[in-house]
Motif scaffolding. Structure first.
Motif, PDB file in Angstrom:
ATOM      1  N   SER A   5       0.808  -1.352  -0.031  1.00 39.21           N
ATOM      2  CA  SER A   5       0.198  -0.297   0.025  1.00 39.21           C
ATOM      3  C   SER A   5       0.821   1.306  -0.037  1.00 39.21           C
ATOM      4  CB  SER A   5      -0.801  -0.041   1.054  1.00 39.21           C
ATOM      5  OG  SER A   5      -0.136   0.299   2.406  1.00 39.21           O
ATOM      6  N   ILE A   6       0.319   2.236  -0.623  1.00 40.33           N
ATOM      7  CA  ILE A   6       1.179   3.817  -0.812  1.00 40.33           C
ATOM      8  C   ILE A   6       0.277   4.764  -0.216  1.00 40.33           C
ATOM      9  CG2 ILE A   6       2.104   5.332  -2.298  1.00 40.33           C
ATOM     10  CD1 ILE A   6       2.623   2.887  -4.203  1.00 40.33           C
ATOM     11  N   THR A   7       0.661   5.562   0.852  1.00 40.00           N
ATOM     12  CA  THR A   7       0.013   6.560   1.542  1.00 40.00           C
ATOM     13  C   THR A   7       0.834   7.761   1.402  1.00 40.00           C
ATOM     14  OG1 THR A   7       0.567   5.750   3.574  1.00 40.00           O
ATOM     15  CG2 THR A   7      -1.539   4.968   2.827  1.00 40.00           C
ATOM     16  N   ILE A   8       0.062   8.994   1.836  1.00 40.63           N
ATOM     17  CA  ILE A   8       0.834  10.153   2.026  1.00 40.63           C
ATOM     18  C   ILE A   8       1.452  10.144   3.378  1.00 40.63           C
ATOM     19  CG2 ILE A   8       0.708  12.623   1.920  1.00 40.63           C
ATOM     20  CD1 ILE A   8      -1.589  12.457   0.095  1.00 40.63           C
ATOM     21  N   GLU A   9       2.733  10.177   3.785  1.00 40.53           N
ATOM     22  CA  GLU A   9       3.098  10.390   5.205  1.00 40.53           C
ATOM     23  C   GLU A   9       3.180  11.757   5.618  1.00 40.53           C
ATOM     24  OE1 GLU A   9       5.512   9.589   8.632  1.00 40.53           O
ATOM     25  OE2 GLU A   9       4.217   8.145   6.890  1.00 40.53           O
ATOM     26  N   LYS A  10       3.578  12.714   4.731  1.00 38.78           N
ATOM     27  CA  LYS A  10       3.381  14.093   4.823  1.00 38.78           C
ATOM     28  C   LYS A  10       3.888  14.910   3.715  1.00 38.78           C
ATOM     29  CE  LYS A  10       8.324  14.449   6.859  1.00 38.78           C
ATOM     30  NZ  LYS A  10       8.885  14.955   8.053  1.00 38.78           N
ATOM     31  N   ILE A  11       3.447  16.132   3.592  1.00 37.63           N
ATOM     32  CA  ILE A  11       3.957  17.146   2.565  1.00 37.63           C
ATOM     33  C   ILE A  11       4.338  18.305   3.218  1.00 37.63           C
ATOM     34  CG2 ILE A  11       3.252  18.492   0.682  1.00 37.63           C
ATOM     35  CD1 ILE A  11       1.088  16.416   0.177  1.00 37.63           C
ATOM     36  N   GLU A  12       5.450  18.711   2.695  1.00 36.53           N
ATOM     37  CA  GLU A  12       6.349  19.980   3.396  1.00 36.53           C
ATOM     38  C   GLU A  12       6.368  21.185   2.315  1.00 36.53           C
ATOM     39  OE1 GLU A  12      10.117  18.582   4.746  1.00 36.53           O
ATOM     40  OE2 GLU A  12       9.124  17.750   6.715  1.00 36.53           O
ATOM     41  N   PHE A  13       5.961  22.307   2.738  1.00 39.04           N
ATOM     42  CA  PHE A  13       6.086  23.371   2.033  1.00 39.04           C
ATOM     43  C   PHE A  13       7.637  24.105   2.161  1.00 39.04           C
ATOM     44  CE2 PHE A  13       5.860  28.179   1.646  1.00 39.04           C
ATOM     45  CZ  PHE A  13       5.612  28.215   0.382  1.00 39.04           C
ATOM     46  N   GLU A  14       8.394  24.046   1.013  1.00 40.64           N
ATOM     47  CA  GLU A  14       9.621  24.649   1.226  1.00 40.64           C
ATOM     48  C   GLU A  14       9.972  26.173   0.819  1.00 40.64           C
ATOM     49  OE1 GLU A  14      12.263  22.794   2.669  1.00 40.64           O
ATOM     50  OE2 GLU A  14      10.858  21.084   2.790  1.00 40.64           O
ATOM     51  N   GLY A  15       9.007  26.426   0.163  1.00 35.41           N
ATOM     52  CA  GLY A  15       9.147  28.040  -0.238  1.00 35.41           C
ATOM     53  C   GLY A  15       8.498  28.226  -1.810  1.00 35.41           C
ATOM     54  N   VAL A  16       8.707  29.487  -2.184  1.00 34.66           N
ATOM     55  CA  VAL A  16       8.340  29.824  -3.410  1.00 34.66           C
ATOM     56  C   VAL A  16       9.454  30.026  -4.218  1.00 34.66           C
ATOM     57  CG1 VAL A  16       7.064  31.474  -4.666  1.00 34.66           C
ATOM     58  CG2 VAL A  16       6.028  30.598  -2.647  1.00 34.66           C
ATOM     59  N   ASP A  17       9.651  29.574  -5.461  1.00 31.04           N
ATOM     60  CA  ASP A  17      10.610  29.917  -6.613  1.00 31.04           C
ATOM     61  C   ASP A  17      10.085  31.063  -7.365  1.00 31.04           C
ATOM     62  OD1 ASP A  17      12.289  30.123  -8.772  1.00 31.04           O
ATOM     63  OD2 ASP A  17      12.506  28.178  -9.139  1.00 31.04           O
ATOM     64  N   GLU A  18      10.273  32.374  -7.090  1.00 24.01           N
ATOM     65  CA  GLU A  18       9.755  33.429  -7.566  1.00 24.01           C
ATOM     66  C   GLU A  18       9.948  33.395  -9.077  1.00 24.01           C
ATOM     67  OE1 GLU A  18       7.941  35.510  -6.220  1.00 24.01           O
ATOM     68  OE2 GLU A  18       8.142  35.014  -4.050  1.00 24.01           O
ATOM     69  N   LYS A  19      11.406  33.076  -9.403  1.00 25.15           N
ATOM     70  CA  LYS A  19      11.671  32.855 -11.000  1.00 25.15           C
ATOM     71  C   LYS A  19      10.826  32.201 -11.869  1.00 25.15           C
ATOM     72  CE  LYS A  19      15.574  32.107 -13.813  1.00 25.15           C
ATOM     73  NZ  LYS A  19      16.819  31.447 -13.962  1.00 25.15           N
ATOM     74  N   ASN A  20      10.332  31.006 -11.378  1.00 24.75           N
ATOM     75  CA  ASN A  20       9.632  30.116 -12.166  1.00 24.75           C
ATOM     76  C   ASN A  20       8.070  30.269 -11.602  1.00 24.75           C
ATOM     77  OD1 ASN A  20      11.823  29.251 -13.725  1.00 24.75           O
ATOM     78  ND2 ASN A  20      12.383  27.989 -12.147  1.00 24.75           N
ATOM     79  N   ASN A  21       7.787  30.954 -10.611  1.00 24.16           N
ATOM     80  CA  ASN A  21       6.509  31.030 -10.067  1.00 24.16           C
ATOM     81  C   ASN A  21       5.755  29.745  -9.738  1.00 24.16           C
ATOM     82  OD1 ASN A  21       4.292  32.953  -9.248  1.00 24.16           O
ATOM     83  ND2 ASN A  21       3.200  32.278 -11.138  1.00 24.16           N
ATOM     84  N   THR A  22       6.688  29.073  -8.896  1.00 23.10           N
ATOM     85  CA  THR A  22       6.316  27.771  -8.403  1.00 23.10           C
ATOM     86  C   THR A  22       6.568  27.687  -7.053  1.00 23.10           C
ATOM     87  OG1 THR A  22       8.467  26.750  -8.774  1.00 23.10           O
ATOM     88  CG2 THR A  22       6.847  26.538 -10.663  1.00 23.10           C
TER      89      THR A  22
END
Length: 134
Positions: A5-22
């Motif tokens: 089985s595959i589940t989500i352990e966690k998701i972390e926000f690392e920041g915004v890449d302003e140059k690529n708007n991501t």
């Protein structure tokens, strides 16, 4: 192979890449292998959904060009964590609003992942479809 089985352990926000708007996210998938044999994967494809809305792209972790002994190992009767850094285009206004409303944290955001993985043993392989929420 189908018992894995595959589940989500966690998701972390690392920041915004302003140059690529991501937005840069680290996605941690928990792979549970309840079988008595070690398994591996050559590829995992998945889509992320935020509060029910797709973030667009399909993200791929490919290990096809890596020898079997260098691929992620899913040991018998164990959990394994796979980490994948992705860049999500900030085109989804609802996602940007959710990030801003949560002080750029991922609290109070409902995540869902839907995808498939090629799971392999020494003698066979199968496609494992998965869907999980966090």
């Amino acid at each position: 192979l189908s018992k894995l089985s595959i589940t989500i352990e966690k998701i972390e926000f690392e920041g915004v890449d302003e140059k690529n708007n991501t937005a840069i996210l680290n996605v941690f998938l928990n792979v549970t292998n309840p079988t008595s044999q070690a398994l591996t994967t050559s590829k995992i494809d998945y889509r992320l959904f935020v509060n029910g809305d797709s973030l667009g792209d399909t993200y791929t972790n490919s290990y096809a060009d890596i020898p079997l002994n260098g691929r992620p190992q899913f040991l018998a009767n164990r959990d394994s964590i796979l980490q994948h850094e992705i860049k999500v285009p900030l085109e989804n206004e609802k996602f940007v609003t959710d990030l801003n409303n949560n002080n750029k944290t991922l609290q109070n955001i409902d995540w869902e992942v839907k995808g498939s993985a090629i799971i392999e043993s020494g003698f066979s392989s199968t496609i494992k479809n998965f869907s999980a929420s966090w």
